[in-house]
Motif scaffolding. Structure first.
Motif, PDB file in Angstrom:
ATOM      1  N   SER A 242       4.499  -8.089  -4.758  1.00 15.80           N
ATOM      2  CA  SER A 242       3.764  -9.309  -4.425  1.00 15.80           C
ATOM      3  C   SER A 242       2.345  -9.180  -4.955  1.00 15.80           C
ATOM      4  O   SER A 242       1.766  -8.097  -4.905  1.00 15.80           O
TER       5      SER A 242
ATOM      6  N   ASP B  77      10.878  -2.497  -2.172  1.00 16.92           N
ATOM      7  CA  ASP B  77       9.850  -3.477  -1.800  1.00 16.92           C
ATOM      8  C   ASP B  77       8.493  -2.809  -1.987  1.00 16.92           C
ATOM      9  O   ASP B  77       8.058  -1.993  -1.172  1.00 16.92           O
TER      10      ASP B  77
ATOM     11  N   ASN C  55       6.274 -15.407  -6.397  1.00 18.76           N
ATOM     12  CA  ASN C  55       5.674 -14.692  -5.249  1.00 18.76           C
ATOM     13  C   ASN C  55       6.510 -13.448  -4.955  1.00 18.76           C
ATOM     14  O   ASN C  55       7.576 -13.249  -5.567  1.00 18.76           O
TER      15      ASN C  55
ATOM     16  N   LYS D  64      -3.274  -8.468  -1.285  1.00 20.04           N
ATOM     17  CA  LYS D  64      -2.564  -7.228  -1.648  1.00 20.04           C
ATOM     18  C   LYS D  64      -3.467  -6.356  -2.532  1.00 20.04           C
ATOM     19  O   LYS D  64      -4.463  -6.827  -3.064  1.00 20.04           O
TER      20      LYS D  64
ATOM     21  N   PHE E  62       7.059  -6.473   7.057  1.00 21.90           N
ATOM     22  CA  PHE E  62       6.768  -7.906   7.074  1.00 21.90           C
ATOM     23  C   PHE E  62       8.093  -8.662   6.957  1.00 21.90           C
ATOM     24  O   PHE E  62       9.018  -8.215   6.281  1.00 21.90           O
TER      25      PHE E  62
ATOM     26  N   ALA F 125       1.855 -15.063  -6.411  1.00 23.60           N
ATOM     27  CA  ALA F 125       2.449 -14.512  -7.639  1.00 23.60           C
ATOM     28  C   ALA F 125       3.259 -13.274  -7.273  1.00 23.60           C
ATOM     29  O   ALA F 125       3.022 -12.654  -6.230  1.00 23.60           O
TER      30      ALA F 125
ATOM     31  N   THR G 125       8.159 -12.622  -2.168  1.00 25.27           N
ATOM     32  CA  THR G 125       9.427 -12.898  -1.474  1.00 25.27           C
ATOM     33  C   THR G 125      10.509 -13.241  -2.499  1.00 25.27           C
ATOM     34  O   THR G 125      11.630 -12.713  -2.442  1.00 25.27           O
TER      35      THR G 125
ATOM     36  N   ALA H 202       5.588  -4.459  -2.301  1.00 27.43           N
ATOM     37  CA  ALA H 202       4.539  -5.460  -2.044  1.00 27.43           C
ATOM     38  C   ALA H 202       3.242  -4.837  -1.541  1.00 27.43           C
ATOM     39  O   ALA H 202       2.169  -5.406  -1.705  1.00 27.43           O
ATOM     40  N   GLN H 203       3.354  -3.647  -0.925  1.00 29.40           N
ATOM     41  CA  GLN H 203       2.158  -2.993  -0.375  1.00 29.40           C
ATOM     42  C   GLN H 203       1.820  -1.719  -1.138  1.00 29.40           C
ATOM     43  O   GLN H 203       1.070  -0.884  -0.638  1.00 29.40           O
TER      44      GLN H 203
ATOM     45  N   TYR I 146       0.127 -11.494  -3.678  1.00 29.27           N
ATOM     46  CA  TYR I 146      -0.585 -12.288  -2.668  1.00 29.27           C
ATOM     47  C   TYR I 146      -2.055 -11.831  -2.673  1.00 29.27           C
ATOM     48  O   TYR I 146      -2.321 -10.635  -2.847  1.00 29.27           O
TER      49      TYR I 146
ATOM     50  N   VAL J 263      10.973  -0.150   1.963  1.00 26.32           N
ATOM     51  CA  VAL J 263       9.603  -0.662   1.794  1.00 26.32           C
ATOM     52  C   VAL J 263       8.659   0.536   1.729  1.00 26.32           C
ATOM     53  O   VAL J 263       8.754   1.440   2.569  1.00 26.32           O
TER      54      VAL J 263
ATOM     55  N   ALA K 282       9.157 -11.017   5.294  1.00 30.71           N
ATOM     56  CA  ALA K 282       9.649 -11.419   3.968  1.00 30.71           C
ATOM     57  C   ALA K 282      10.696 -10.437   3.428  1.00 30.71           C
ATOM     58  O   ALA K 282      11.577 -10.834   2.658  1.00 30.71           O
TER      59      ALA K 282
ATOM     60  N   LEU L 161      11.796 -10.197  -4.431  1.00 34.97           N
ATOM     61  CA  LEU L 161      12.826  -9.405  -3.734  1.00 34.97           C
ATOM     62  C   LEU L 161      14.158 -10.154  -3.704  1.00 34.97           C
ATOM     63  O   LEU L 161      15.222  -9.575  -3.963  1.00 34.97           O
TER      64      LEU L 161
HETATM   65  C1  LIG Z   1       3.465  -9.448   1.230  1.00 35.93           C
HETATM   66  C2  LIG Z   1       4.809  -8.866   1.436  1.00 35.93           C
HETATM   67  C3  LIG Z   1       5.979  -9.501   0.945  1.00 35.93           C
HETATM   68  C4  LIG Z   1       6.012 -10.898   0.427  1.00 35.93           C
HETATM   69  O1  LIG Z   1       5.151 -11.224  -0.573  1.00 35.93           O
HETATM   70  P1  LIG Z   1       4.693 -12.754  -0.819  1.00 35.93           P
HETATM   71  O2  LIG Z   1       4.044 -12.682  -2.148  1.00 35.93           O
HETATM   72  O3  LIG Z   1       3.748 -13.113   0.284  1.00 35.93           O
HETATM   73  O4  LIG Z   1       5.908 -13.609  -0.821  1.00 35.93           O
HETATM   74  C5  LIG Z   1       7.179  -8.818   1.050  1.00 35.93           C
HETATM   75  N1  LIG Z   1       7.259  -7.611   1.621  1.00 35.93           N
HETATM   76  C6  LIG Z   1       6.178  -6.990   2.138  1.00 35.93           C
HETATM   77  C7  LIG Z   1       6.354  -5.641   2.750  1.00 35.93           C
HETATM   78  C8  LIG Z   1       4.931  -7.604   2.079  1.00 35.93           C
HETATM   79  O5  LIG Z   1       3.868  -6.970   2.595  1.00 35.93           O
END
Ligand SMILES: *Cc1c(COP(=O)(O)O)cnc(C)c1O
Length: 366
Positions: free
Chosen positions: A180, A156, A58, A185, A85, A193, A60, A158-159, A182, A130, A87, A63
């Motif tokens: 991420s 980061d 995932n 996303k 977020f 994942a 999290t 993830a977004q 998720y 981020v 995480a 990172l």
């Molecule tokens: C979604 C997200 C994460 C964590 O991702 P997961 O796959 O849910 O563990 C970390 N940082 C940011 C900024 C996120 O938006």
């Protein structure tokens, strides 16, 4: 009702391909550290211009394991934005390091490089910027602060699938990056994942040990690692979806353009900016208003889906109360947390839905 996000339309558009990909994994019983995973790692790294991709369970974990792989140790400090977020900071805590919160740039909402400088101490080991909402953080400034102070940088992302910084995909700029997948996303799996990207062979080798119980051969373990691997079924799903990522990001960008045209001159409404030479991927479309809670209640009542990313800055979260953060520490993040609203944004949003959302927003703000 115009939904904030709808994942079902996208699934329908690719259901046959997804089902075939999953069936294939099942028939090969290739679930763990499989060829699908390795192929996806290579494909995703290549599309981001990075040398290595290491699939993990995932975002999290991506990172957290990236921080460990670049050398973050117990008690080190890692600089993170206050407005993200949870995480992002939890990943630092999982590495037994201490998150040090820093305020946002008021224009991009991403971590402020000037404020990073004042947060550096003798214990600082890394910066974890981020690319918030899909807009890139100011990476040139962040990398130069990091190099001048001997710090590592873990992005980061993830977004930020599909986000470009001065023409370069994010995730290829720092020492490592975590993504991420998720489901909601911009590139989402059908479950949890994540992946780490890095250009460093050494960081890559560290990550391969960390994610797989420190395994060097089947029965030999050189370190005490973790179990955090990218599932074969998720990798197969992601390989199907990766082919559409550019198209989906372009659709998001077209929606953003449309929103700017329809809402650009509404008094009392601040729209997101895209700084010159940056490519925003609009994971979420975040506007600001006064009286946010009141505006949101009216939007929902009139049929415009909305949300808040995120209502409580991390230094004020109960989980981080032990660090002693207080109101007033990070004024931009605190003010914005009370003003931000995420409005409908997903690739399949129709022009009619978007126009309806914009109309409702104008009515409410009149
Ligand atoms: C979604 C997200 C994460 C964590 O991702 P997961 O796959 O849910 O563990 C970390 N940082 C940011 C900024 C996120 O938006």
């Amino acid at each position: 009702m115009v939904p904030l996000i709808d994942l079902k339309i996208q699934h329908k558009s690719i259901a046959a391909e997804i089902e075939a990909a999953i069936k294939n994994v099942c028939e090969n019983t290739a679930f763990i550290l499989s060829d699908e995973m390795k192929t996806f790692e290579a494909e995703f790294a290549a599309c981001c211009g990075a040398k290595h991709g290491i699939g993990v369970a995932n975002g999290t974990d991506a990172l957290f394991l990236a921080l460990k792989a670049v050398g973050v140790k117990d008690g080190d400090e890692v600089i993170v934005p206050a407005n993200t977020f949870i995480a992002t900071a939890a990943a630092v805590s999982h590495a037994n390091a201490v998150p040090v919160f820093v305020d946002a740039d008021p224009e991009t909402y991403c971590i402020s490089p000037d404020k990073i400088k004042t947060a550096i101490t003798e214990k600082t080991k890394a910066i974890l910027p981020v690319h918030l909402y899909g807009h890139p953080a100011d990476m040139d400034a962040i990398m130069s602060i990091a190099r001048a102070n001997g710090l590592k940088v873990v992005e980061d992302c993830a977004q930020a699938h599909g986000t470009l910084y001065k023409g370069k995909p994010v995730g290829s700029i720092g020492d490592a990056a975590g993504f991420s997948f998720y489901p909601s996303k911009t590139l989402g799996a059908y479950g949890d994942a994540g992946i780490v990207l890095t250009n460093s062979d050494e960081v890559c080798e560290n990550l391969k040990l960390l994610r797989d119980n420190g395994r060097t051969t089947w029965y030999e373990h050189s370190i005490i690692g973790y179990n955090s691997r990218l599932d074969g079924i998720q990798a197969a799903v992601l390989r199907v979806k990766l082919k559409y990522l550019d198209k989906w990001v372009e659709a998001r960008r077209a929606h953003a353009k449309q929103y700017a045209q329809l809402l650009g001159d509404v008094a009392g409404l601040s729209l997101p900016v895209e700084k010159p030479d940056m490519k925003h991927s609009y994971y979420v479309y975040v506007v600001r208003v006064e009286n946010r809670d009141d505006v949101m209640a009216q939007l929902k009542e009139k049929g415009c889906g909305c949300g808040v990313h995120y209502p409580v800055p991390l230094h004020l979260q109960p989980a981080y109360a032990f660090l002693g953060g207080k109101q007033g520490d990070h004024p931009v993040s605190e003010a914005y947390a009370k003003q931000i609203i995420s409005i409908p944004m997903f690739p399949e949003l129709t022009p009619e839905q978007l126009a309806e959302a914009a109309k409702i927003i104008k009515e409410v703000l009149k």
